[in-house]
Design a protein around this motif. Structure first.
Motif, PDB file in Angstrom:
ATOM      1  N   GLU A   9       0.565  -0.666  -0.073  1.00 19.60           N
ATOM      2  CA  GLU A   9      -0.045   0.064   0.123  1.00 19.60           C
ATOM      3  C   GLU A   9       0.955   0.924   0.212  1.00 19.60           C
ATOM      4  O   GLU A   9       1.783   1.455   0.309  1.00 19.60           O
ATOM      5  CB  GLU A   9      -1.045   0.477   1.542  1.00 19.60           C
ATOM      6  N   LYS A  10       0.578   2.271  -0.714  1.00 19.01           N
ATOM      7  CA  LYS A  10       1.262   3.743  -0.293  1.00 19.01           C
ATOM      8  C   LYS A  10       0.619   4.765   0.187  1.00 19.01           C
ATOM      9  O   LYS A  10      -0.465   4.914  -0.184  1.00 19.01           O
ATOM     10  CB  LYS A  10       0.609   3.990  -1.900  1.00 19.01           C
ATOM     11  N   ALA A  11       0.812   5.103   1.199  1.00 21.41           N
ATOM     12  CA  ALA A  11       0.779   6.075   2.192  1.00 21.41           C
ATOM     13  C   ALA A  11       0.214   7.286   1.175  1.00 21.41           C
ATOM     14  O   ALA A  11       1.154   7.621   0.929  1.00 21.41           O
ATOM     15  CB  ALA A  11       1.795   6.697   3.481  1.00 21.41           C
ATOM     16  N   THR A  12      -1.128   7.980   1.408  1.00 26.22           N
ATOM     17  CA  THR A  12      -1.531   8.877   0.763  1.00 26.22           C
ATOM     18  C   THR A  12      -0.280  10.478   1.597  1.00 26.22           C
ATOM     19  O   THR A  12       0.411  10.719   1.004  1.00 26.22           O
ATOM     20  CB  THR A  12      -2.821   9.693   1.987  1.00 26.22           C
ATOM     21  N   SER A  13       0.534  10.293   2.777  1.00 22.97           N
ATOM     22  CA  SER A  13       1.584  11.009   3.540  1.00 22.97           C
ATOM     23  C   SER A  13       2.392  10.395   4.183  1.00 22.97           C
ATOM     24  O   SER A  13       1.945   9.499   5.257  1.00 22.97           O
ATOM     25  CB  SER A  13       1.178  12.313   3.178  1.00 22.97           C
ATOM     26  N   GLY A  14       3.599  10.968   4.677  1.00 22.90           N
ATOM     27  CA  GLY A  14       4.492  10.139   5.494  1.00 22.90           C
ATOM     28  C   GLY A  14       5.473   9.362   4.661  1.00 22.90           C
ATOM     29  O   GLY A  14       5.621   9.897   3.792  1.00 22.90           O
ATOM     30  N   ASP A  15       5.977   8.416   6.217  1.00 23.14           N
ATOM     31  CA  ASP A  15       7.553   7.852   5.155  1.00 23.14           C
ATOM     32  C   ASP A  15       7.571   6.800   6.047  1.00 23.14           C
ATOM     33  O   ASP A  15       7.563   7.019   7.510  1.00 23.14           O
ATOM     34  CB  ASP A  15       8.657   8.913   4.856  1.00 23.14           C
ATOM     35  N   VAL A  16       8.562   5.651   5.944  1.00 17.43           N
ATOM     36  CA  VAL A  16       8.472   4.662   6.484  1.00 17.43           C
ATOM     37  C   VAL A  16      10.245   4.555   6.159  1.00 17.43           C
ATOM     38  O   VAL A  16      10.476   5.200   5.396  1.00 17.43           O
ATOM     39  CB  VAL A  16       8.149   2.998   5.967  1.00 17.43           C
ATOM     40  N   LEU A  17      11.520   4.780   6.812  1.00 16.35           N
ATOM     41  CA  LEU A  17      12.742   4.734   7.031  1.00 16.35           C
ATOM     42  C   LEU A  17      13.077   3.765   7.942  1.00 16.35           C
ATOM     43  O   LEU A  17      12.252   2.224   9.003  1.00 16.35           O
ATOM     44  CB  LEU A  17      13.485   6.286   7.363  1.00 16.35           C
ATOM     45  N   VAL A  18      14.112   2.911   7.492  1.00 19.41           N
ATOM     46  CA  VAL A  18      14.293   1.663   8.069  1.00 19.41           C
ATOM     47  C   VAL A  18      16.720   1.907   7.771  1.00 19.41           C
ATOM     48  O   VAL A  18      16.700   2.184   6.163  1.00 19.41           O
ATOM     49  CB  VAL A  18      14.887   0.218   7.111  1.00 19.41           C
ATOM     50  N   GLN A  19      17.347   1.817   8.918  1.00 22.43           N
ATOM     51  CA  GLN A  19      18.251   2.563   9.522  1.00 22.43           C
ATOM     52  C   GLN A  19      18.211   3.855   8.197  1.00 22.43           C
ATOM     53  O   GLN A  19      19.391   4.575   8.160  1.00 22.43           O
ATOM     54  CB  GLN A  19      19.223   1.891   8.616  1.00 22.43           C
ATOM     55  N   GLY A  20      17.620   4.882   8.479  1.00 18.24           N
ATOM     56  CA  GLY A  20      17.213   6.337   7.742  1.00 18.24           C
ATOM     57  C   GLY A  20      17.144   6.360   6.353  1.00 18.24           C
ATOM     58  O   GLY A  20      17.714   7.699   6.399  1.00 18.24           O
ATOM     59  N   GLN A  21      16.765   5.442   5.659  1.00 16.87           N
ATOM     60  CA  GLN A  21      16.111   5.300   4.560  1.00 16.87           C
ATOM     61  C   GLN A  21      15.372   5.016   4.517  1.00 16.87           C
ATOM     62  O   GLN A  21      14.680   4.236   4.802  1.00 16.87           O
ATOM     63  CB  GLN A  21      17.229   4.365   3.864  1.00 16.87           C
ATOM     64  N   SER A  22      14.739   6.010   3.357  1.00 12.97           N
ATOM     65  CA  SER A  22      13.282   6.059   3.024  1.00 12.97           C
ATOM     66  C   SER A  22      12.499   4.782   2.259  1.00 12.97           C
ATOM     67  O   SER A  22      13.833   4.379   1.362  1.00 12.97           O
ATOM     68  CB  SER A  22      12.855   7.229   2.364  1.00 12.97           C
ATOM     69  N   LEU A  23      11.922   3.830   2.652  1.00 10.27           N
ATOM     70  CA  LEU A  23      11.525   3.199   1.236  1.00 10.27           C
ATOM     71  C   LEU A  23      10.351   3.782   0.513  1.00 10.27           C
ATOM     72  O   LEU A  23       9.501   2.527  -0.537  1.00 10.27           O
ATOM     73  CB  LEU A  23      10.880   2.436   2.534  1.00 10.27           C
ATOM     74  N   SER A  24      10.169   4.738   0.501  1.00  9.36           N
ATOM     75  CA  SER A  24       9.068   5.111   0.153  1.00  9.36           C
ATOM     76  C   SER A  24       8.997   4.767  -1.404  1.00  9.36           C
ATOM     77  O   SER A  24       8.428   4.905  -2.026  1.00  9.36           O
ATOM     78  CB  SER A  24       8.838   6.463   0.161  1.00  9.36           C
ATOM     79  N   GLY A  25      10.333   5.157  -2.208  1.00  5.81           N
ATOM     80  CA  GLY A  25      10.890   4.954  -3.560  1.00  5.81           C
ATOM     81  C   GLY A  25      10.447   3.571  -3.725  1.00  5.81           C
ATOM     82  O   GLY A  25      10.932   3.165  -5.358  1.00  5.81           O
ATOM     83  N   LEU A  26      10.873   2.731  -2.931  1.00  6.42           N
ATOM     84  CA  LEU A  26      11.278   1.121  -3.401  1.00  6.42           C
ATOM     85  C   LEU A  26       9.771  -0.287  -3.504  1.00  6.42           C
ATOM     86  O   LEU A  26       8.703   0.519  -2.458  1.00  6.42           O
ATOM     87  CB  LEU A  26      11.928   0.598  -2.075  1.00  6.42           C
TER      88      LEU A  26
END
Lengths: 282, 353
Positions: B54-71
């Motif tokens: 699912e894609k968030a409407t807004s906000g971000d998820v990071l693992v070890q400081g790296q955003s996952l949004s584009g992945l």
């Protein structure tokens, strides 16, 4: 009350079988008896012997016709698969409306009598037809012979039989749990590797169903190859027709029919052992 | 210092419906975090956003400081165990576990060796040649777990994986999952609506309701110090009693039904309307009032005896109350009796919201 129940439980209930009687009678009179007759004729016409089978199984011409039949059926099956699989895939990946529209087009062609469809191909591929005119317009002149070739009969049979393939594959694709695909993605699969390792194997039952159905129907096909095909590249059913209609060789025709029947049953038996016949119609 | 997994202000809308409101959470490396909530509370949506389905409407998820949004999901290197395991039916257990390694370019020999090791770890040594349909529910579960872990994912997500198992097996698998998670030290997010599962497995419980995080705290904190009425009601059994703080400094509250109560005010102000929480197991039954405890008379409506313990439900005034007592303590009572219930002042917890 208790007595009734125990009586019902003890005696096999014959009523449901009674409902089958009309159909069973019909099949007996119009299918089993004539088929038996054909089987008997294959051994008794013109005299009691295995001579008919011997001739069919050893004669160069007959062997060639059987080979030709299998080659054509194989080609038709493969073509149906190549046409049907992408279409079924498409139907599963567009909106419901579009999928229904495609399904309607597929089934509409399915419901049209194949005699009509065969004649339609005669018109399309004939010397005065639009395909030849088109070829002439782009400079292919004279156009190659299209009608009465293996090409025209194969094309028409693919058209007639593709719906069997499409429906079988479509049904199986529809039943694939989308979570399996998600799961494969989460494990690192994408594109071609996802298709090859997950999607394709999951649709294999549909492919097997479709191929068996198309192949089995195709090896017994009469009208289309006779009307559209090359007279030099006859298929078994056409040859049986010729034997009976032109040479009145009932014995030879019957022997070929029985061999064809045995081959068909053998294919279905192998399929049954591997997948179960009850799955054949989806 | 950043946390290992960070969920930052995630909002998810489906048309007019907002499934998640500004959800934020930080998870440390190796932590076992449980998303707990009723269905439709947003816990699974959050999980699917982390997984990338699912894609968030807004906000971000990071693992070890790296955003996952584009992945895309296949780029995230996250292991997921789905509700119905989602094993590939055409592959053996070993090939299922080998699959993620195959996708990462491992050769068959080396890959199957690693798969066998992982199957061994989840307690399925020798089951590699079986197809999923030849395995029991619990065994399929273990294969799914092995498959989600074999490629050393950065996160392990478990989406209600125990829902389909019967009770005994579920408890066994809870212990197993915990053991394997500790052994590998993999940061884990577990989604469930089963509060006892959440209590027994988690380092931290995140309680979801209506698309919001109600509380994120250790299991004991969530149980004994719930932040909201919802949390108190959802996690464990509870008696929730409306009251007003009369003297915060002296720890006094007034309840329309129970009268004056001694409480620990936990920062609530004088005159504030609050809810008092008393867990049923902190209530004692007696014939007569007990000194040193707050007493009330209860009309007993229903007694459910489980053998080792019993649930006694009844009314104090117009307030429904329940007590959980030892099974042997309840034999003196009958439905319809009146009895005395009592508790210690420190058993009363004040919920401000």
């Amino acid at each position: 009350m208790g007595a009734t129940i125990s009586r019902l439980a003890d005696k096999p209930n014959l009523w449901p079988w009674l409902l089958l009687t009309p159909l069973a009678l019909y099949l007996a009179v119009f299918f089993a008896v004539p088929l038996f007759d054909v089987a008997v004729m294959s051994f008794t016409e013109p005299s009691l012997s295995f001579a008919n089978y011997e001739r069919v199984l050893t004669g160069k011409l007959y062997q060639q016709v059987f080979m030709n039949t299998f080659m054509t059926a194989g080609l038709v099956t493969l073509s149906c698969l190549l046409v049907g699989y992408p279409l079924a895939y498409l139907m599963n990946h567009v909106t419901r409306r579009t999928a229904m529209l495609i399904l309607l087009l597929v089934t509409m062609s399915f419901w049209t009598s194949f005699l009509v469809r065969t004649y339609a191909w005669m018109v399309l591929l004939g010397n005065n037809g639009p395909v030849v005119a088109f070829l002439a317009a782009i400079g292919v002149d004279p156009a190659p012979q299209l009608l009465f070739t293996r090409f025209s009969s194969t094309l028409a049979m693919v058209h007639i039989l593709a719906p069997y393939m499409i429906m079988n594959i479509y049904t199986v694709m529809q039943k694939i749990d989308p979570v399996l695909i998600r799961s494969a993605e989460s494990l690192g699969a994408r594109g071609w590797s996802l298709f090859r390792h997950v999607y394709l194997p999951l649709t294999a039952p549909g492919i097997a169903n479709g191929c068996v159905l198309v192949f089995v129907i195709c090896i017994g096909f009469y009208v289309t190859p006779v009307l559209l095909g090359s007279p030099r590249e006859q298929m078994v059913a056409g040859l049986i027709g010729t034997q009976i209609e032109e040479f009145l060789a009932f014995g030879m025709g019957s022997a070929m029919a029985i061999i064809l029947l045995v081959i068909t049953l053998a294919i279905l038996a192998v399929y049954h052992r591997r997948f179960g016949l009850d799955k054949l119609w989806g | 210092m950043n946390s290992y997994l960070e969920i930052k202000n995630i909002t998810k809308r489906f048309g007019d419906f907002t499934a998640l409101h500004e959800v934020s959470l930080a998870v440390e490396k190796g932590e076992f975090v449980t998303f707990l909530g009723p269905s439709g509370s947003g816990k699974t949506t959050t999980l699917m956003i982390i997984a990338g389905f699912e894609k968030a409407t807004s906000g971000d998820v990071l693992v070890q400081g790296q955003s996952l949004s584009g992945l895309a999901p296949y780029q995230r290197n996250i292991g997921i165990v789905f509700q119905n395991y989602a094993l590939f039916p055409h592959k053996t257990a070993a090939d299922n576990v080998y699959f993620p390694l195959q996708m990462r370019g491992y050769g068959r020999g080396e890959g199957l060796e690693k798969a066998a090791e992982m199957l061994d770890l989840v307690g399925l040594k020798g089951f590699g040649d079986r197809y999923p349909k030849e395995l029991s529910g619990g065994q399929q579960q273990r294969v799914a777990l092995a498959r989600a872990l074999v490629f050393e994912p950065s996160l392990l997500l478990l989406d209600e994986p125990l829902g389909a198992l019967d009770k005994n097996l579920r408890e066994q698998m809870q212990i197993e999952i915990k053991r394997i998670q500790r052994r590998l030290g993999v940061t884990t997010v577990f989604v469930t609506h089963d509060q006892s599962e959440a209590m027994s497995m988690s380092d931290r419980i995140v309680v979801f309701e209506q698309g919001r995080i109600q509380q994120a705290a250790s299991p004991l904190d969530v149980y004994h110090r719930p932040k909201t009425r919802f949390v108190a009601g959802f996690v464990g059994e509870s008696n929730l009693i409306p009251a007003r703080i009369t003297d915060a400094a002296a720890g006094k509250a007034d309840s329309p039904v129970l009268g004056n109560c001694e409480v620990k005010a936990n920062g609530a102000a004088d005159g504030q309307d609050v809810t008092l929480l008393i867990r049923p197991e902190h209530i004692r039954l007696s014939r007569e009032p007990v000194d040193g405890r707050k007493n009330a008379r209860m009309q007993v409506d229903t007694i459910v005896n489980y053998g080792d313990n019993a649930l006694v439900m009844g009314r104090v005034g117009d307030l429904n109350m329940r007590a959980r007592v030892l099974g042997r303590d309840v034999i003196i009572l009958e439905e319809g009796d009146e009895c005395c219930i009592s508790w210690l002042p420190e058993s009363v917890f004040v919920i401000e919201q």
